[in-house]
Design a protein around this motif. Structure first.
Motif, PDB file in Angstrom:
ATOM      1  N   PRO A  70       0.464  -1.182  -0.161  1.00 38.93           N
ATOM      2  CA  PRO A  70       0.030  -0.036  -0.288  1.00 38.93           C
ATOM      3  C   PRO A  70       1.113   1.466  -0.065  1.00 38.93           C
ATOM      4  CG  PRO A  70       0.055  -1.169   2.511  1.00 38.93           C
ATOM      5  CD  PRO A  70       0.753  -2.080   1.331  1.00 38.93           C
ATOM      6  N   LEU A  71       0.800   2.395  -0.710  1.00 40.65           N
ATOM      7  CA  LEU A  71       1.369   3.488  -0.757  1.00 40.65           C
ATOM      8  C   LEU A  71       0.828   4.613  -0.163  1.00 40.65           C
ATOM      9  CD1 LEU A  71       1.752   3.766  -4.744  1.00 40.65           C
ATOM     10  CD2 LEU A  71       2.720   3.452  -3.191  1.00 40.65           C
ATOM     11  N   ARG A  72      -0.556   4.285   0.265  1.00 44.45           N
ATOM     12  CA  ARG A  72      -0.732   5.287   1.848  1.00 44.45           C
ATOM     13  C   ARG A  72      -0.896   6.247   1.357  1.00 44.45           C
ATOM     14  NH1 ARG A  72       1.837   3.391   7.216  1.00 44.45           N
ATOM     15  NH2 ARG A  72      -0.643   4.152   7.573  1.00 44.45           N
ATOM     16  N   TYR A  73      -0.247   7.651   0.835  1.00 45.60           N
ATOM     17  CA  TYR A  73      -0.337   8.675   0.645  1.00 45.60           C
ATOM     18  C   TYR A  73       1.113   8.822   0.063  1.00 45.60           C
ATOM     19  CZ  TYR A  73      -2.765   9.684   5.000  1.00 45.60           C
ATOM     20  OH  TYR A  73      -4.096   9.749   6.036  1.00 45.60           O
ATOM     21  N   ALA A  74       0.505  10.594  -0.989  1.00 39.52           N
ATOM     22  CA  ALA A  74       1.524  11.320  -1.822  1.00 39.52           C
ATOM     23  C   ALA A  74       1.768  12.091  -1.419  1.00 39.52           C
ATOM     24  CB  ALA A  74       1.163  11.135  -3.144  1.00 39.52           C
ATOM     25  N   VAL A  75       3.636  12.257  -0.977  1.00 36.73           N
ATOM     26  CA  VAL A  75       4.408  13.069  -0.841  1.00 36.73           C
ATOM     27  C   VAL A  75       4.835  14.109  -1.206  1.00 36.73           C
ATOM     28  CG1 VAL A  75       5.223  13.609   1.387  1.00 36.73           C
ATOM     29  CG2 VAL A  75       3.914  12.255   1.898  1.00 36.73           C
ATOM     30  N   LEU A  76       5.049  15.200  -1.387  1.00 31.44           N
ATOM     31  CA  LEU A  76       5.992  16.068  -2.727  1.00 31.44           C
ATOM     32  C   LEU A  76       6.968  16.930  -2.070  1.00 31.44           C
ATOM     33  CD1 LEU A  76       3.441  17.621  -5.077  1.00 31.44           C
ATOM     34  CD2 LEU A  76       4.414  15.733  -5.440  1.00 31.44           C
ATOM     35  N   VAL A 170       7.779  11.022  -2.096  1.00 29.64           N
ATOM     36  CA  VAL A 170       8.280   9.850  -1.205  1.00 29.64           C
ATOM     37  C   VAL A 170       7.352   9.287  -1.047  1.00 29.64           C
ATOM     38  CG1 VAL A 170       8.891  10.402   1.916  1.00 29.64           C
ATOM     39  CG2 VAL A 170       9.047  12.305   0.193  1.00 29.64           C
ATOM     40  N   PRO A 171       8.837   7.649  -0.860  1.00 33.77           N
ATOM     41  CA  PRO A 171       7.993   5.651  -0.653  1.00 33.77           C
ATOM     42  C   PRO A 171       7.673   6.333   0.666  1.00 33.77           C
ATOM     43  CG  PRO A 171      10.297   6.232  -1.039  1.00 33.77           C
ATOM     44  CD  PRO A 171       9.729   7.656  -1.379  1.00 33.77           C
ATOM     45  N   LEU A 172       6.664   5.778   1.076  1.00 33.84           N
ATOM     46  CA  LEU A 172       5.654   5.642   2.745  1.00 33.84           C
ATOM     47  C   LEU A 172       5.405   4.437   3.811  1.00 33.84           C
ATOM     48  CD1 LEU A 172       3.705   8.910   3.210  1.00 33.84           C
ATOM     49  CD2 LEU A 172       6.174   8.598   3.038  1.00 33.84           C
ATOM     50  N   LEU A 202       5.269  13.297   9.233  1.00 38.59           N
ATOM     51  CA  LEU A 202       4.634  12.409   8.741  1.00 38.59           C
ATOM     52  C   LEU A 202       3.811  12.063  10.414  1.00 38.59           C
ATOM     53  CD1 LEU A 202       7.095  11.020   7.184  1.00 38.59           C
ATOM     54  CD2 LEU A 202       4.801  11.709   5.883  1.00 38.59           C
ATOM     55  N   LYS A 203       5.198  12.286  11.922  1.00 37.46           N
ATOM     56  CA  LYS A 203       4.164  11.924  13.171  1.00 37.46           C
ATOM     57  C   LYS A 203       3.337  12.616  13.197  1.00 37.46           C
ATOM     58  CE  LYS A 203       6.200  12.226  17.594  1.00 37.46           C
ATOM     59  NZ  LYS A 203       7.042  12.158  18.547  1.00 37.46           N
ATOM     60  N   ILE A 204       3.031  13.661  13.173  1.00 35.62           N
ATOM     61  CA  ILE A 204       2.309  14.839  13.298  1.00 35.62           C
ATOM     62  C   ILE A 204       0.984  14.010  13.062  1.00 35.62           C
ATOM     63  CG2 ILE A 204       1.277  17.472  14.197  1.00 35.62           C
ATOM     64  CD1 ILE A 204       3.712  16.429  16.593  1.00 35.62           C
ATOM     65  N   LEU A 205       0.623  14.458  11.169  1.00 31.36           N
ATOM     66  CA  LEU A 205      -0.048  13.997  11.200  1.00 31.36           C
ATOM     67  C   LEU A 205      -0.470  12.579  10.672  1.00 31.36           C
ATOM     68  CD1 LEU A 205       1.100  16.584   7.733  1.00 31.36           C
ATOM     69  CD2 LEU A 205      -1.056  16.814  10.093  1.00 31.36           C
ATOM     70  N   ASN A 206      -0.159  11.932  11.534  1.00 32.97           N
ATOM     71  CA  ASN A 206      -0.542  10.374  11.897  1.00 32.97           C
ATOM     72  C   ASN A 206      -0.690   9.371  10.527  1.00 32.97           C
ATOM     73  OD1 ASN A 206      -0.807  10.195  14.497  1.00 32.97           O
ATOM     74  ND2 ASN A 206      -2.790  11.537  14.379  1.00 32.97           N
ATOM     75  N   MET A 207       0.772  10.553   9.655  1.00 33.58           N
ATOM     76  CA  MET A 207       0.328   9.209   8.498  1.00 33.58           C
ATOM     77  C   MET A 207       1.497   7.809   8.413  1.00 33.58           C
ATOM     78  SD  MET A 207       1.415  12.829   5.868  1.00 33.58           S
ATOM     79  CE  MET A 207       1.369  12.489   4.632  1.00 33.58           C
ATOM     80  N   VAL A 208       2.445   8.082   9.220  1.00 29.11           N
ATOM     81  CA  VAL A 208       3.498   6.946   9.134  1.00 29.11           C
ATOM     82  C   VAL A 208       3.281   6.388  10.815  1.00 29.11           C
ATOM     83  CG1 VAL A 208       5.476   6.082   8.826  1.00 29.11           C
ATOM     84  CG2 VAL A 208       4.773   7.592   7.185  1.00 29.11           C
ATOM     85  N   PRO A 209       3.092   5.566  10.866  1.00 28.95           N
ATOM     86  CA  PRO A 209       3.108   5.341  13.308  1.00 28.95           C
ATOM     87  C   PRO A 209       5.003   5.292  13.182  1.00 28.95           C
ATOM     88  CG  PRO A 209       2.636   3.421  11.783  1.00 28.95           C
ATOM     89  CD  PRO A 209       2.524   4.130  10.811  1.00 28.95           C
TER      90      PRO A 209
END
Length: 301
Positions: A70-76, A170-172, A202-209
């Protein structure tokens, strides 16, 4: 978005309005912490401080890599002119611009079609080093279609190919080898506070544990075993080749010595043959019967 709104409101509180809750920190081992401060505190700093504003644009991404990751998010992010990774943005001259107006001016040169507001404000940190810089960071969630439109627009912006080499995602995720994906991406070189800001967002926005972030950072700090093994194998092969060359050289020396000895023996035999066959030649008829003829004395009459 809730985290962003809370921190934006936190930054807007005036002095004396009560005790503020502790500002969040990154807390990832191996990444130095930067001192956080509210937007209000940052605005009260004296004229000796510079202000930089950068933005992270991201979108939920339901895609699957290879049909299973799963890619989850696209981050530029951006590849800069100096080969470093960073976020869109730059320095803002507080004498002429507000933080958002200055940021949008820079974004217009690099992206061309996005404007951020105070509601997108995420955090501010004091940077380390001899320069007194406050790094302000913004984050805006978009749809995947909107994000793709910005990627296309960035190619036609004024800074593309000059100060900005191109946009990157960014690959998450982290692959089974524990290096592919986010760990390998974090092993790149980042400008200024960009790496810290990425991990913080990534931490504050709960995008990656948080534990996954810590694992990714820890993976970048471990030596790569395949490279070490390969280097050791190369050294062993080089040593073996040197030993073979030394043995061949020794064999050649022995062969040269043997050839020299054979040549000397052949020369000695040739000289001996010449000496044994050497005979003094004498005139024919001379020898035991040879008599020296002397004139006969004729008596005088």
């Amino acid at each position: 978005m809730a985290a962003m709104g809370a921190m934006a409101a936190m930054g807007a509180l005036p002095a004396g309005a009560g005790t503020l809750p502790p500002l969040p920190t990154l807390g990832v081992p191996g990444v130095p912490e930067l001192k956080p401060l509210t937007r209000y505190e940052a605005m009260r700093l004296g004229p000796g401080w510079s202000h930089s504003c950068h933005a992270m644009l991201y979108a939920p991404n339901p895609g699957m890599l290879f049909g299973r990751i799963p890619l989850r998010y696209a981050v530029l992010m951006q590849m800069r002119f100096d080969g470093l990774l960073g976020f869109p943005g730059g320095f803002v001259d507080r004498r002429y611009w507000s933080l958002e107006d200055g940021l949008n001016r820079v974004l217009g040169l690099g992206l061309g079609c996005v404007r951020l507001t105070e509601a997108d404000y995420l955090c501010s940190h004091l940077t380390e080093g001899p320069h007194r810089v406050v790094a302000h960071f913004y984050a805006r969630q978009l749809t995947l279609e909107e994000l793709h439109t910005i990627e296309i627009s960035a190619v036609h912006s004024r800074d593309h190919g000059l100060e900005v080499m191109g946009m990157v995602r960014v690959p998450l995720y982290t692959q089974k080898d524990r290096m592919g994906g986010l760990p390998n991406f974090l092993a790149n070189s980042f400008v200024g506070t960009a790496k810290f800001q990425l991990l913080f967002a990534l931490k504050i926005l709960n995008m990656v544990p948080e534990e996954k972030l810590a694992e990714a950072v820890a993976a970048t700090q471990k030596p790569k075993k395949p490279a070490v093994d390969q280097a050791g194998g190369n050294l062993h092969a080089a040593k073996h080749a040197n030993e073979l060359m030394a043995s061949a050289k020794t064999g050649n020396e022995f062969a040269d010595r043997a050839e020299d000895q054979a040549a000397v023996q052949a020369a000695e035999q040739a000289v001996a043959g010449l000496e044994s066959g050497a005979v003094l030649e004498q005139p024919v008829g001379l020898g035991a019967e040879a008599v020296l003829e002397q004139p006969v004395a004729v008596p005088m009459e």
